[in-house]
Structure formats: C-alpha cells, structure tokens
Design an enzyme around this catalytic site. Structure first.
Site, short mmCIF file in Angstrom:
data_model
loop_
_atom_site.label_atom_id
_atom_site.label_comp_id
_atom_site.label_asym_id
_atom_site.label_seq_id
_atom_site.Cartn_x
_atom_site.Cartn_y
_atom_site.Cartn_z
N GLY A 600 0.84 -1.22 0.00
CA GLY A 600 0.00 0.00 0.00
C GLY A 600 0.86 1.25 0.00
O GLY A 600 2.06 1.20 0.24
N GLU A 604 2.54 11.14 -0.08
CA GLU A 604 3.60 11.34 -1.06
C GLU A 604 4.85 10.51 -0.76
O GLU A 604 5.51 9.99 -1.65
CB GLU A 604 3.96 12.84 -1.01
N GLY A 606 5.06 8.02 1.82
CA GLY A 606 4.85 6.79 2.60
C GLY A 606 4.58 5.57 1.74
O GLY A 606 4.04 5.66 0.63
N VAL A 608 3.64 1.15 2.38
CA VAL A 608 3.43 0.06 3.34
C VAL A 608 3.88 -1.23 2.67
O VAL A 608 3.47 -1.53 1.53
CB VAL A 608 1.97 -0.05 3.78
N LYS A 626 5.67 0.23 7.61
CA LYS A 626 5.28 1.50 7.00
C LYS A 626 6.51 2.37 7.00
O LYS A 626 7.16 2.52 8.05
CB LYS A 626 4.17 2.13 7.87
N ASP A 719 -11.19 9.29 12.99
CA ASP A 719 -11.27 8.82 11.60
C ASP A 719 -11.63 7.35 11.57
O ASP A 719 -11.04 6.55 10.84
CB ASP A 719 -9.92 9.07 10.90
P1 AMP Z 1 -2.55 2.98 6.45
O1 AMP Z 1 -1.66 4.14 6.18
O2 AMP Z 1 -2.36 2.43 7.83
O3 AMP Z 1 -3.98 3.29 6.14
O4 AMP Z 1 -2.10 1.83 5.43
C1 AMP Z 1 -2.35 1.87 4.07
C2 AMP Z 1 -2.70 0.49 3.61
O5 AMP Z 1 -1.69 -0.42 3.88
C3 AMP Z 1 -3.92 -0.04 4.33
O6 AMP Z 1 -5.09 0.32 3.72
C4 AMP Z 1 -3.68 -1.53 4.26
O7 AMP Z 1 -4.18 -2.06 3.05
C5 AMP Z 1 -2.21 -1.65 4.28
N1 AMP Z 1 -1.76 -1.94 5.62
C6 AMP Z 1 -1.43 -1.03 6.55
N2 AMP Z 1 -1.06 -1.63 7.68
C7 AMP Z 1 -1.17 -2.92 7.48
C8 AMP Z 1 -0.97 -4.07 8.30
N3 AMP Z 1 -0.56 -3.96 9.55
N4 AMP Z 1 -1.18 -5.27 7.77
C9 AMP Z 1 -1.61 -5.38 6.53
N5 AMP Z 1 -1.83 -4.34 5.73
C10 AMP Z 1 -1.63 -3.13 6.17
#
Ligand code: AMP
Length: 922
Positions: A600, A604, A606, A608, A626, A719
């Site tokens: 993910g 800009e 970041g 995952v 992340k 949120d």
């Molecule tokens: P976030 O910034 O936490 O919203 O992360 C963006 C995307 O990354 C999320 O919508 C998930 O699809 C994926 N993601 C984030 N954290 C995790 C996690 N701990 N395990 C699996 N997928 C994650």
C-alpha cells in the site's frame, strides 16, 4: 479733649501744650516752666511753655499734662513740637547748657492725681532737636520748629499722664499732640470690617472677623488683620450675594424682573429660561408659563416643559398565554427626554398577581413589553401610559395613554410544581403531586417520566395516569431515581416539572405510618422467598427493558474514577517528538527486518510493505512495515512518528499492535503486526454476501471492543471508518490509523468543509464535529454507526454518490442511512442510536459492546429483518414497551440461578416473561 479723626487713621488725645497751671509743677522743685505767648512763623500769636535756666547747673524742671484717657488705645503716639536754643549761641554758658529734654509717662486710673512722684514716671525717650536756633534767628523772626514723635505702649490703666523734664536747655514747647492708630472701617469680599484699634506692639496684628453685607451669605468666614500702622492685611474668606441678588459695587443688589439667581454665588443674575418668567425683583427662580411645568428634580436653569402625548400605534401579538405589546413613542415629548411607559395593572383586568411583565410593568424605557403567564382563553385590556418628569406636576392622566384588548390562546398546562413520594420500599414508591398552577384547561392526563439518576436520561420509563398520584414499582433497591411529571390538556402536554429525586430503600415494605397495613406485613414474612424472586424478576426484566445495561455502564464509570486506569498521552505534548517515540515505541535494528513486498501507499512519501521481523530470542513474525522515504519535512517526520507514539501506548486485541520503530537510520519505519486480510472495506467488498450476520456482528463487536478500549483511555480516534480497520486471517478486526493530523491529511475521504480549516471525513463524522470541531468519544460513536452500516452493507460507500455538502445538509435535516439489505432491525436501530443528533443521547462504546454481546448470545434477536419486523418485540426502544427477548421463563430463571422457582411460578400460571412483569408484591 479727645478728638478722633477716623479718616486720619488716628485719634488725637491731646492737641494742646500741657496745662501750665501751678498744680502741674512738682512742688519739690522750683517750677521753672513759664507760659509765654509768642508769634509763630506766620506771625500768629501762640501760647508756649518755656524754660531757659542755662546758667545754673543741675536743672530738673518738670512739666506734666493732665490725665489723658486711653480710650481703648494700646499704643499711643506723642507728637511734640518745640523750639530749642543753640547752646553755642548763648554767651558765657559753659557746661551747664543742654540741647535735649526727656519725655516721661505714667499710667493711672485717677483723673486728678494730686501728687505723683518723679520716680513713678517712666522715661519714653530723650528728645533732641533736629534744628536749634540762635538769638539772631529769633530776632530775625526765623522760628526753627522741631517736630518729634514718640510712641509708647499704654495698656495697664484707663489713662496716663505725660511729663517733660528739662535738664538745663533753653526750650519752648509749642504743642503736644497725643493720638493712637486704627484700621478704618472697610468692606472686602462683601464683608464689613469695623474701625479697629491697632495692637499694643509695633509688630502686632489684630485678627478681625468681618460680617457679611446685607443680602449676602458667608462663603467662608471673612477675616482680616489690622496692622500696627493702621493698614488692613491678608483678607481671607468672604461672602456671596444671596439667591435673587448679585454683586454691584461691593453690595448685593436684587435681580431685576426677567432675571433670577437660584443659588448664592459670585455669579450674576441669569435670564429666565424658555417658557418661564419673573415679574418681581429678587427672583430666585422663574415661574413657568401657563401649561408648562417643572419637575422637582429639574434645575431652575432648565426650560419649563410639558407632559408627553399618548403612545402611538400600540400593537399586540398573542402567543398562547403571552402577549407581546409594542408601540411607537408619543408624537410630542414635551421638550423632555425622560419619557417612560407603564402598563396600568389596575386596568389590565383580570391580571392576576402572578402575571409577568418583561422587562417590567412600570418605568419602561423600551417600547416593547412581553406579558406572560396570562390565563388561557381570556380577554385582557392593556393600557400603556406615557409619562415624563412633569406628568405628575401637570396632573396629566388618561389623555396620555393608549389601550388594546386581546384574547389569549389555548395553552398547555404549566409545569407541576412539586412531587411527593410516600410508601417508599426497596422496589416501589407512591408519587403524588398538585395540579399545575395554571392548568389552562381541563387536565386530561399526567405523564410521569423517571430514570435512575446514574443513568441520566439515557434510559427512562414513562407512566401515564388520570389521577394526581401513581404507584411506581419495579425499582431497584437503594437507588436514587429522578422523577418528572407533566400534565396534558386539549392544548397538548405542558412542560415537565423540575426533577424530583427520591431514593428507594432496603425495606421490603413501607414503614408503618407511611401507609402500610400491618396485617400485610405479617403475611408477607412467609412470602419473602417468592418476593425476592419477584423482585429479582422485576429488577432483571426492567434492566432488560433499559436500552443499555447499567452494570456495564457502572463499570465504565468506575474505571474513569479508578486512578489505576491508563490514560493516553498526546505525543504532541512532548517538546521533543523523539522523546515520545522512545518512551512508547521500541527501536528495532533495521537488520532484523526483512521486507518482502509493497502492499500500500500512504501520501507522497509513505509506503506500506509486508515482511518479516526476527527479534533475537523470539520467533520470526510477519509484519507490516510502514516507511517514510527521504525528502520529508520536519512536520511530516513528526506526524509519521506520532502514529507510532500513539499506537505504542495501546495494548488490546482489537487495536493494531506496534512492534517497534526504526528512527536511527533512513527510511524511518513503523513496524506493526501483519493483518493478512488488509483493510476491512476492501475485504468486505471482496467477500460480498459471504458472511453470516453473526460473523458480521462478531467483526463489529471486535471493533466496538477496540473502541471501548480507546475511549477508556480517553483517546478520540476521529477517523473511524472501515478503511481504517484491518482484518487478520481469523477475521479479527483491529482499529488502526492513529495520529490526528496524519489521519485527516492523508485520508482520501477527508475533505475541507466551509466551516473548519482541517480536512474532515464528512460521511463518517458527527455533525457537531463537522460544525464546530467537537470531536469526542460520542463523535467516534457516530463514526462507529457508519462502520456498522459499511460492514452490514459489505463495504458500500455511505450515502453512495451523494456529494459531501448534500450529506451534511441531509444529516442536518434529520435524514439517516436506511438499513442495508438483510440488516437485522436491531442492528439498524443501534446505528440510528449512534446517529442521535444530541451526542449525549448516543450510546457509549461500553453499551454498544454490551448490546452486541447480547445479540451474539441470543442470535434469535438478529433474525428480525427490517422488511418483516417493523414494530416487533425486539428490545431496542428507549421506551420500555414490552421488549423482552425470546427467552422462556425457564431459561431466564436458569440464567439468574433461581431455577428452583420454576415449578412454583408455572403452577401460579406464570409461563412467560411478560406474565412475570404483571407480578406485584401481593
Ligand atoms: P494505512 O496508512 O495504515 O492506512 O495503510 C495503508 C494500507 O496499507 C492499508 O489500507 C492496508 O491495506 C495496508 N496496511 C497497513 N497496515 C497494514 C498491516 N498492519 N497489515 C496489513 N496491511 C496493512
């Protein structure tokens, strides 16, 4: 003999030479002074006393005056005029001739003292001539007259004698004038100071008090000092002309006609103000022209004025039992600015004493009054008077008023003012009350609303009755209840009364004297067991009737009071963000992280990724990594790490777990547990329709549990949305996405509104948070309701493709998302509860969790879908209509550990929980 001349500042005591009769001579010496007539310089004959024994030594020739009265003088002046022969001009005179004589005085009360010793006289001075003359001079008729003045203090007797001692001079005394000095009568500052004799000493000042001239008044005590030389010194104070008078030439003259003077002052007379006149001299105030008046408080300088004309255009607007009266100011204000209005209460018949006038009934400065607390359906006449300061003086009355008649409307009754409780037991009490003060019609019914004080109004019961009393049963022991009563007439319900609190006690029966029957007491003892059972039944059922469980809530409240409960710390309160991160997050060695793939993107910078983490001594685990790539700003770094600082404070199975952070090398990383199924919204969309309701409720329960944990820690998420819930392989849902600014900046759903500056995920956010940024746990509850809707609709977008502004408008107008397809009514009701406009009305997460737990335990309750189940018995209503879930009496007794009473109850015909509700103590 005493000739005083006031204009001369002195009084003459003696203006002649001493009497030269022989009695004036001292007998022990030859009386050498002779009375001789000579011609003065103008050739006028004058009498003198002469002595000229210059040839014989040791002369001691005395001449004295008659007794001279002092006449109040304290210092007298003696002016001696004399001629003296120059010794050098006398042939053959050696050593014996003198050119001086001595002046003496002797104070005495006796007018004719026959014998005065020489030693009784006190010397004033030796007097020498300024000019002496020779025989030749005399022959030539050139007189050289000397004038010498000496002064002497005479204070001890009524008068005095003067004496002249010749010790061998050739001398002729021409005249002796004796006088004293006065400060003459004068007027200063409108005060008269009398003719005043100067003081005894040459330096003394005599203090004199003046008296105000006619028609004047003392301004300040008038005073002056009379100096020794007869001069007035240092005037102090003075007087002002009296009212009606003004100063002219040191006197006070009367004001002439057409003028006045009101106060004593140094001002002149004033012209009479407009609409007034004075006909006589000396007016202190001008009289008003006919038809004009002056109020007591009006100054004389003010023009005379008139009362106002009547108020104009009086209009009335009736609102139930209130009337708004408005009018325009009078056409003529009479030359004044103090117009006020009053409503005549006597004419406002039948105004009772309890009628309220706002802002008041009299002395009104405004032209609007609200008259309230009037009787319903009654005819009233209101009279508005206009007055000003001269209304009373002019005797003006009805002519300056305007009236209007109105009839009040039908109105709801006023609130019940007091409630009494009697026959209080552990489970019941009897309430009674008085009819409202203003029933405003026939009372058709009373409604009693009550609730446990601790519950506030989250859950309450309503009872209705025709009488003014009601027996309230099914209460919990030793519990404080709040009661409100309101009455209803044909015009509708009145306001509820103020809250009245009564507590149940621990007694099963009312105290004797409080209406209990003692025979009943005896009978009751044997039935204690069954009563306990009934009490338990009523207690438990009534709890079930409540919308949300109190026990849960109590435990929640207790936790807030419990000092041991952890409270979330905002990392932004740390000056140094790195200090916060190291306090709440573990630094992980980057070498122990193995990144596998990108899953993910965030903003800009970041990204995952999924990967593995092997910490020494622990087994390898899957993690999400992340990272914040290079090029970020300080703020972005702080925001990025703040999420870890927040997450690191939480430890709950439904909150995403932080494994650690990498801050010592780049890129920065946040390592969390790996959630195989990713975010909930995408996950549900992918598996549309594939789960049972219980599975969905299970997911919701997990989210509620995580949110309860967060709210217990006083953390407000802001949120909460399905996209921010992560799902693992066991379908466990965990709340993620923490950190205030990051949340709102990075969330693609967050949008700017016109009212607040920050981005807000409009569709998920409570109206008060959108409107005035009031983010609270209650606003999280609203968001939770949206998540419920998202879950039950398998990831449908809330409000579909409506735009944000339309969503805000719709919510404001009371629109709420309808139940998704196949949604159990109980779940939709819970959603609706979460979306209560008043945030205090929304359930807490504790209550939501409690409710979901109940649903999971009783899946039957979830069977009722909206299409088929409107108005069913599902227990969701705030009002405790019959709403017991589908339990049998048997199941219920088991659940409360009283199954031994099953047969007893069955034998008595109580086979359903509903029938148990009808049980009374009897
Ligand atoms: P976030 O910034 O936490 O919203 O992360 C963006 C995307 O990354 C999320 O919508 C998930 O699809 C994926 N993601 C984030 N954290 C995790 C996690 N701990 N395990 C699996 N997928 C994650």
């Amino acid at each position: 003999m005493l000739a005083c001349d006031a204009s001369n500042d002195s009084c003459e005591l003696e203006d002649k030479v001493p009497q030269g009769d022989r009695k004036g001579c001292f007998p022990q010496w030859a009386c050498s002074w002779e009375e001789v007539s000579i011609m003065d310089e103008k050739n006028i004959p004058i009498r003198t006393y002469q002595v000229c024994n210059v040839l014989e030594p040791n002369q001691n020739n005395w001449l004295r005056t008659d007794w001279i009265p002092r006449s109040g003088a304290q210092r007298v002046y003696v002016e001696v005029k004399f001629t003296l022969r120059d010794c050098n001009s006398l042939p053959g005179v050696t050593g014996t001739c003198k050119e001086t004589f001595n002046l003496y005085y002797h104070e005495s009360n006796e007018v004719r003292e026959s014998y005065i010793k020489e030693s009784s006289f006190i010397k004033v001075d030796t007097v020498a001539a300024d000019e002496s003359f020779t025989q030749v001079d005399v022959g030539d008729r050139i007189m050289k007259l000397n004038t010498e003045v000496r002064d002497v203090k005479v204070t001890t007797r009524k008068g005095f004698y003067l004496a002249f001692q010749d010790v061998g001079a050739c001398i002729a005394l021409v005249s002796v004038r004796v006088f004293y000095k006065t400060c003459p009568l004068t007027i200063r500052n409108l005060a008269t100071f009398p003719d005043t004799v100067t003081g005894a000493d040459t330096s003394s000042l005599v203090e004199v008090r003046g008296s105000c001239v006619n028609q004047s008044e003392e301004r300040e005590e008038p005073k002056m000092y009379c100096g020794a030389d007869g001069e007035w010194l240092v005037p102090i104070g003075g007087c002002f002309c009296s009212p009606g008078y003004e100063e002219k030439g040191g006197a006070c003259k009367a004001c002439s006609a057409g003028f006045y003077k009101a106060k004593s002052s140094d001002a002149g007379c004033f012209k009479c103000p407009p609409h007034s006149h004075s006909v006589r001299d000396g007016a202190t105030v001008c009289d008003c022209h006919s038809g004009f008046f002056r109020a007591d408080s009006d100054p004389p300088s003010m023009a005379c004025t008139q009362p106002p004309s009547a108020p104009q255009q009086l209009i009335s607007v009736v609102n139930e039992t209130s009337v708004v009266l408005e009018w325009a100011p009078p056409r003529r204000l009479g030359g004044r600015s103090d117009t006020s209005y009053s409503l005549d209460s006597q004419l406002c018949l039948p105004c009772g004493s309890d009628v309220l006038f706002s802002p008041g009934q009299t002395g009104l400065k405004t032209t609007r009054v609200v008259v309230s607390e009037l009787r319903a359906h009654t005819h009233y006449t209101f009279i508005v008077h206009a007055r000003n300061g001269v209304s009373q003086a002019s005797g003006a009355g009805a002519a300056q008023s305007v009236s209007v008649s109105v009839t009040t409307n039908q109105a709801a009754p006023s609130p019940v003012s007091s409630i009494l409780a009697i026959d209080v037991t552990r489970h019941s009490l009897s309430l009674s009350w008085q009819q409202p003060d203003r029933p405003n019609g026939v009372i058709l019914e009373y409604e009693v609303k009550f609730y446990e004080k601790d519950q506030k109004e989250r859950s309450y019961r309503i009872m209705r009755t025709f009488s003014r009393s009601v027996d309230v049963t099914g209460l919990n022991p030793l519990t404080v209840y709040v009661f409100h009563v309101r009455a209803r007439t044909a015009a509708g319900y009145g306001e509820f009364s103020a809250p009245f609190e009564f507590s149940t006690n621990s007694d099963p029966f009312p105290l004797i004297g409080e209406g209990v029957n003692s025979a009943f007491l005896l009978l009751s003892v044997s039935g204690v067991g069954i009563l306990l059972l009934i009490s338990a039944a009523v207690f438990i059922i009534s709890r079930r009737r409540s919308k949300y469980s109190k026990t849960k809530q109590d435990s929640e409240e207790e936790k807030h009071l419990n000092p041991g409960v952890k409270i979330y710390v905002d990392p932004f309160t740390y000056e140094d963000p790195d200090q916060a991160i190291h306090e709440f997050a573990k630094e992980i060695d980057v070498s122990s992280i193995h990144i596998e793939k990108v899953i993910g993107m965030v903003g800009e910078f970041g990204e995952v990724c999924s990967g593995r983490l092997r910490v020494q001594g622990k087994r390898e685990i899957y993690v999400a990594i992340k990272s914040l790539k290079a090029g970020y700003s300080d703020k972005q770094r702080r925001d990025f790490l703040s999420e870890a600082s927040i997450m690191g404070q939480f430890d709950h199975p439904n909150i995403i777990r932080l494994e650690g952070v990498v801050t010592r090398c780049k890129p920065l990383m946040i390592i969390t547990e790996y959630m195989e199924n990713g975010s909930l919204d995408a996950f549900l969309r992918k598996h549309d329709g594939q789960f049972t309701v219980i599975q969905l409720v299970g997911m919701l329960r997990g989210i509620a549990s995580g949110m309860k944990y967060l709210s217990d820690m006083s953390y407000v998420h802001r949120d909460l949305a399905a996209r921010n819930i992560l799902v693992n392989s066991n379908l466990v849902c965990k709340v993620s996405d923490f950190g205030l600014s990051r949340v709102l900046e990075d969330d693609p759903e967050a949008a700017y509104t016109t009212r607040v500056r920050r981005k807000i995920p409009i569709r998920w956010t409570a109206p008060e948070a959108i409107t005035y940024r009031k983010f609270t746990t209650a606003s999280d509850v609203w968001s939770y309701g949206i998540v419920m809707w998202e879950v039950v609709s398998y990831g449908e977008r809330p409000y579909w493709d409506m735009n944000n502004q339309d969503v805000i408008k719709a919510i404001e107008e009371g629109y709420r998302l309808p139940a998704p397809m196949d949604c159990p009514v109980v779940l939709h009701q819970l959603m609706l509860d979460c979306w209560e406009r008043e945030r205090a009305e929304r359930p807490t997460f504790s209550q939501i969790l409690n409710m979901l737990d109940k649903l999971i335990r009783n899946p039957g309750t979830l069977r009722t879908m909206l299409e088929s189940g409107m108005g069913s018995e599902v227990c969701v209503s705030v009002l405790p209509e019959v709403c017991v879930p589908e339990w049998s009496v048997c199941e219920w007794l088991q659940s409360i550990g009283l199954e031994r009473y099953r047969d007893t109850l069955a034998a008595a015909g109580y086979t359903s929980l509903d029938s148990l509700l009808a049980l009374t103590h009897q």
